[in-house]
Design an enzyme around this catalytic site. Structure first.
Site, PDB file in Angstrom:
ATOM      1  N   ASN A   6      -1.030 -11.108 -14.914  1.00  0.00           N
ATOM      2  CA  ASN A   6      -0.765 -11.222 -13.485  1.00  0.00           C
ATOM      3  C   ASN A   6      -1.636 -10.233 -12.733  1.00  0.00           C
ATOM      4  OD1 ASN A   6       0.535 -11.487 -10.957  1.00  0.00           O
ATOM      5  ND2 ASN A   6       2.001  -9.876 -11.497  1.00  0.00           N
ATOM      6  N   LYS A  26     -35.124  13.530  19.825  1.00  0.00           N
ATOM      7  CA  LYS A  26     -33.708  13.413  20.195  1.00  0.00           C
ATOM      8  C   LYS A  26     -33.569  12.862  21.600  1.00  0.00           C
ATOM      9  CE  LYS A  26     -30.818  15.595  22.542  1.00  0.00           C
ATOM     10  NZ  LYS A  26     -30.201  16.669  23.329  1.00  0.00           N
ATOM     11  N   ARG A  82      -3.032   9.313  -9.724  1.00  0.00           N
ATOM     12  CA  ARG A  82      -4.192   9.551 -10.590  1.00  0.00           C
ATOM     13  C   ARG A  82      -5.496   9.781  -9.829  1.00  0.00           C
ATOM     14  NH1 ARG A  82      -3.916   4.660 -14.558  1.00  0.00           N
ATOM     15  NH2 ARG A  82      -2.420   3.872 -13.039  1.00  0.00           N
ATOM     16  N   ASP A  98      -4.942  -1.566  -3.017  1.00  0.00           N
ATOM     17  CA  ASP A  98      -5.887  -0.876  -3.899  1.00  0.00           C
ATOM     18  C   ASP A  98      -6.687  -1.846  -4.762  1.00  0.00           C
ATOM     19  OD1 ASP A  98      -3.803  -1.676  -5.492  1.00  0.00           O
ATOM     20  OD2 ASP A  98      -3.334   0.308  -6.302  1.00  0.00           O
ATOM     21  N   GLN A 138       7.872   1.789   3.676  1.00  0.00           N
ATOM     22  CA  GLN A 138       8.760   1.709   2.514  1.00  0.00           C
ATOM     23  C   GLN A 138       9.036   3.165   2.124  1.00  0.00           C
ATOM     24  OE1 GLN A 138       7.078   0.544  -1.232  1.00  0.00           O
ATOM     25  NE2 GLN A 138       9.003  -0.254  -2.028  1.00  0.00           N
ATOM     26  N   ALA A 189       0.832  -1.214   0.000  1.00  0.00           N
ATOM     27  CA  ALA A 189       0.000   0.000   0.000  1.00  0.00           C
ATOM     28  C   ALA A 189       0.858   1.252   0.000  1.00  0.00           C
ATOM     29  CB  ALA A 189      -0.925  -0.013   1.216  1.00  0.00           C
ATOM     30  N   ARG A 202     -33.170  11.110  16.173  1.00  0.00           N
ATOM     31  CA  ARG A 202     -31.735  11.291  16.414  1.00  0.00           C
ATOM     32  C   ARG A 202     -31.210  10.315  17.464  1.00  0.00           C
ATOM     33  NH1 ARG A 202     -31.365  17.469  17.638  1.00  0.00           N
ATOM     34  NH2 ARG A 202     -29.252  16.800  18.179  1.00  0.00           N
ATOM     35  N   GLU A 211       6.704  -7.905 -17.700  1.00  0.00           N
ATOM     36  CA  GLU A 211       5.960  -6.655 -17.542  1.00  0.00           C
ATOM     37  C   GLU A 211       5.667  -6.052 -18.913  1.00  0.00           C
ATOM     38  OE1 GLU A 211       4.680  -5.327 -14.569  1.00  0.00           O
ATOM     39  OE2 GLU A 211       5.192  -7.420 -14.203  1.00  0.00           O
TER      40      GLU A 211
HETATM   41  C1  UD1 Z   1       2.038  -4.810 -11.002  1.00  0.00           C
HETATM   42  C2  UD1 Z   1       2.707  -6.084 -11.495  1.00  0.00           C
HETATM   43  C3  UD1 Z   1       2.067  -6.543 -12.810  1.00  0.00           C
HETATM   44  C4  UD1 Z   1       0.584  -6.736 -12.597  1.00  0.00           C
HETATM   45  C5  UD1 Z   1      -0.046  -5.478 -12.028  1.00  0.00           C
HETATM   46  C6  UD1 Z   1      -1.465  -5.756 -11.631  1.00  0.00           C
HETATM   47  C7  UD1 Z   1       5.033  -5.957 -10.777  1.00  0.00           C
HETATM   48  C8  UD1 Z   1       6.437  -5.648 -11.192  1.00  0.00           C
HETATM   49  N1  UD1 Z   1       4.102  -5.804 -11.708  1.00  0.00           N
HETATM   50  O1  UD1 Z   1       2.303  -3.815 -11.955  1.00  0.00           O
HETATM   51  O2  UD1 Z   1       2.648  -7.751 -13.239  1.00  0.00           O
HETATM   52  O3  UD1 Z   1      -0.042  -7.070 -13.822  1.00  0.00           O
HETATM   53  O4  UD1 Z   1       0.635  -5.048 -10.835  1.00  0.00           O
HETATM   54  O5  UD1 Z   1      -2.090  -4.586 -11.230  1.00  0.00           O
HETATM   55  O6  UD1 Z   1       4.812  -6.341  -9.642  1.00  0.00           O
HETATM   56  N2  UD1 Z   1       3.619  -0.774  -4.493  1.00  0.00           N
HETATM   57  C9  UD1 Z   1       4.313  -0.522  -3.321  1.00  0.00           C
HETATM   58  N3  UD1 Z   1       5.612  -0.121  -3.395  1.00  0.00           N
HETATM   59  C10 UD1 Z   1       6.268   0.027  -4.578  1.00  0.00           C
HETATM   60  C11 UD1 Z   1       5.555  -0.224  -5.765  1.00  0.00           C
HETATM   61  C12 UD1 Z   1       4.241  -0.627  -5.695  1.00  0.00           C
HETATM   62  O7  UD1 Z   1       3.767  -0.645  -2.230  1.00  0.00           O
HETATM   63  O8  UD1 Z   1       7.446   0.383  -4.545  1.00  0.00           O
HETATM   64  C13 UD1 Z   1       2.229  -1.210  -4.423  1.00  0.00           C
HETATM   65  C14 UD1 Z   1       1.247  -0.228  -5.043  1.00  0.00           C
HETATM   66  O9  UD1 Z   1       0.737   0.642  -4.053  1.00  0.00           O
HETATM   67  C15 UD1 Z   1       0.173  -1.134  -5.601  1.00  0.00           C
HETATM   68  C16 UD1 Z   1       0.911  -2.425  -5.929  1.00  0.00           C
HETATM   69  O10 UD1 Z   1       2.096  -2.396  -5.175  1.00  0.00           O
HETATM   70  O11 UD1 Z   1      -0.807  -1.418  -4.621  1.00  0.00           O
HETATM   71  C17 UD1 Z   1       1.213  -2.548  -7.421  1.00  0.00           C
HETATM   72  O12 UD1 Z   1       1.992  -1.467  -7.829  1.00  0.00           O
HETATM   73  P1  UD1 Z   1       1.825  -0.828  -9.270  1.00  0.00           P
HETATM   74  O13 UD1 Z   1       2.800   0.259  -9.410  1.00  0.00           O
HETATM   75  O14 UD1 Z   1       0.400  -0.531  -9.540  1.00  0.00           O
HETATM   76  O15 UD1 Z   1       2.302  -2.065 -10.190  1.00  0.00           O
HETATM   77  P2  UD1 Z   1       2.084  -2.226 -11.728  1.00  0.00           P
HETATM   78  O16 UD1 Z   1       3.176  -1.529 -12.435  1.00  0.00           O
HETATM   79  O17 UD1 Z   1       0.701  -1.890 -12.082  1.00  0.00           O
END
Ligand code: UD1
Ligand code: MG
Length: 473
Positions: free
Chosen positions: A185, A367, A33, A120, A91, A27, A349, A170
């Site tokens: 994935n 109330k 966005r 998310d 992180q 998270a 209330r 990817e």
């Molecule tokens: C990632 C996957 C991809 C998959 C997609 C699905 C990888 C390299 N790629 O891509 O294969 O199809 O999700 O939605 O894993 N997050 C962190 N710390 C970071 C980066 C990300 O906590 O440093 C969290 C984000 O908040 C999010 C999740 O990890 O909840 C995925 O990160 P996101 O950047 O959306 O990954 P994608 O590039 O979409």
């Protein structure tokens, strides 16, 4: 495309006790966005935050321990959700999903299955996760994939000619042939923690995005002869992520329709399942009828046969059986007795308890009051900090004057009382059983039981009085 059938797995509960589950919820992402001051995972869906939905699904899997990875400057996330049973790991820099998982690994047991979730992706279901964990207990690696018509942006799941998973590529690193693959994935996986630790330590950033990709562990597992077993999500909505407010609204609708369907299958009539919003827990008995544009928040229960009119807001309210709530009522923090009739346009209330067969009519505000069985307050009244007995009738325009500018005071009204229209009861004041209060009375001291009390200027008719008239010039 051959995808392992998850029903083939062993009984998911068989070895549950021997291999504990630790869920890692990622998270830390920025959520740019969303264009919001609020971190993405704190946005609400169905009355609780995205992260709380994921946490709930995780803890429903063999009582998993939960580790949440949150982002730099995101201290507001653990502060807001401090009530969650979880270990919070920061992180500081978002260097990729592999790096995020690495932050969480010290907090999880060597022998655990690590269940990796995204903060998310809120509608992930516990049943799907149980199947994924069962796969990890069997082969060491369960991966949740989904087949999409439009796989743009996702990591593609690459298989060998026999259908065995080889690796994930990817989108930004994929060749045109690989981009044609539609199995993607979801990011959600369950992996033997000891091996995951080793694989994560071996990740590098030699890729198009310069990030530590969690997805690279798939090829590492395959190289060691570990079978990566893919499971398909039962419903696409389970693996849909929230990146912007359009997707958030889309998932909210799906979630609401799902709740509506549950209610209808349990015997509730919804005049329009698309026009009910449940932002909390709603328990409704058989033959409850809910009209359009009803919003439910917190914990609400509705008894058998009760009907709720259009445009009604219910929050933390317990409504008995056989009740009729007419249009445009707001009921909060209250108990409504069986067979009562409320509204239209009534407001009840918090800390109000209405007994059975009570009538609360239009433009009436109640109330912090108790209204006992069969009493009626039918028109234009304010009753606050009051105890009303049984079979009492409170007339139109009656007001309990409960507030002296500094303190609140109680009004006590007995059984079988009749209060005429437009009375003011200046609290603290008591009206005895069977008393009658004349219309227009301002009651400043107690009214005795069984008697008529009237407090108003005596009416006079002035003989010989003439209305002034204008003089003609
Ligand atoms: C990632 C996957 C991809 C998959 C997609 C699905 C990888 C390299 N790629 O891509 O294969 O199809 O999700 O939605 O894993 N997050 C962190 N710390 C970071 C980066 C990300 O906590 O440093 C969290 C984000 O908040 C999010 C999740 O990890 O909840 C995925 O990160 P996101 O950047 O959306 O990954 P994608 O590039 O979409
Ligand atoms: Mg993403």
């Amino acid at each position: 495309m051959p995808i392992a059938d998850n029903r083939r797995d062993e009984n998911p509960h068989k070895r549950a006790a021997s291999v504990p589950v630790s869920a890692i919820i990622l998270a830390a992402g920025q959520g740019v966005r969303m264009r919001s001051a609020l971190p993405k995972v704190l946005h609400p869906l169905g009355g609780c935050t995205l992260l709380e939905h994921v946490h709930r699904a995780a803890t429903a899997v063999d009582d998993a321990r939960v580790v949440i990875v949150y982002g730099h400057g995101g201290g507001i996330v653990p502060a807001t959700l401090a009530h969650l049973d979880a270990i919070w790991v920061e992180q500081a820099e978002q260097l990729g999903t592999g790096h995020a998982v690495a932050q969480a690994l010290p907090a999880i047991g060597e022998a655990d299955v690590a269940l990796i979730l995204y903060g998310d992706v809120p509608l992930i279901g516990a049943a799907t996760l149980r199947n994924l964990v069962a796969a990890a207990r069997t082969t060491g690696f369960g991966l949740l994939s989904v087949v999409l018509d439009e796989p743009f942006g996702y990591g593609r799941v690459l298989r060998d000619p026999d259908g065995r998973i080889r690796r994930i590529v990817e989108h930004k690193d994929a060749s045109p042939a690989e981009l044609a693959v539609r199995e993607v994935n979801t990011g959600i996986m369950a992996v033997d923690a000891a091996r995951l630790r080793r694989w994560i330590a071996g990740l590098d950033r030699n890729n198009a995005q310069g990030e530590y990709y969690l997805t690279d562990v798939v090829a590492m597992a395959v190289a060691e002869g570990v079978e990566v077993r893919a499971l398909l999500a039962a419903q696409v909505a389970e693996v849909m992520g929230v990146n912007d407010r359009v997707q958030l609204a889309d998932l909210e609708r799906r979630y609401q329709l799902d709740q509506a369907e549950h209610l209808m299958r349990a015997g509730v009539t919804l005049r329009d399942p698309a026009r009910l919003d449940v932002r909390g827990d709603l328990k409704a008995g058989r033959d409850v009828v809910i009209d359009v544009n009803v919003v439910v928040e917190g914990t609400v229960s509705i008894g058998e046969g009760t009907s709720i009119g259009p445009n009604v807001y219910l929050r933390d309210v317990e409504i008995g059986p056989g009740v009729v709530v007419l249009a445009n009522c707001v009921l909060e923090g209250a108990v409504i007795g069986a067979n009562s009739r409320i509204g239209p346009f009534a407001r009840v209330r918090p800390d109000s308890v209405l007994g059975a067969d009570v009538h609360i009519g239009n433009f009436v505000e109640i109330k912090k009051s108790i209204v006992a069985e069969r009493s009626k307050i039918n028109h234009l009244a304010y009753v606050g900090d009051t105890d009303v007995g049984t079979d009492t009738n409170i007339g139109a325009g009656t007001i309990t004057c409960n507030y002296d500018g500094a303190h609140k005071h109680r009004t006590v009204i007995g059984n079988d009382v009749f209060i005429g229209s437009d009375a003011q009861l200046v609290a603290p004041v008591t009206v005895g059983d069977g008393a009658t209060i004349g219309a227009g009375t301002t009651l400043v001291s107690d009214a005795p039981a069984g008697k008529l009390t009237v407090g108003r200027a005596r009416q006079v008719t002035v003989e010989g009085w003439q209305r002034p008239s204008k003089q003609r010039k």
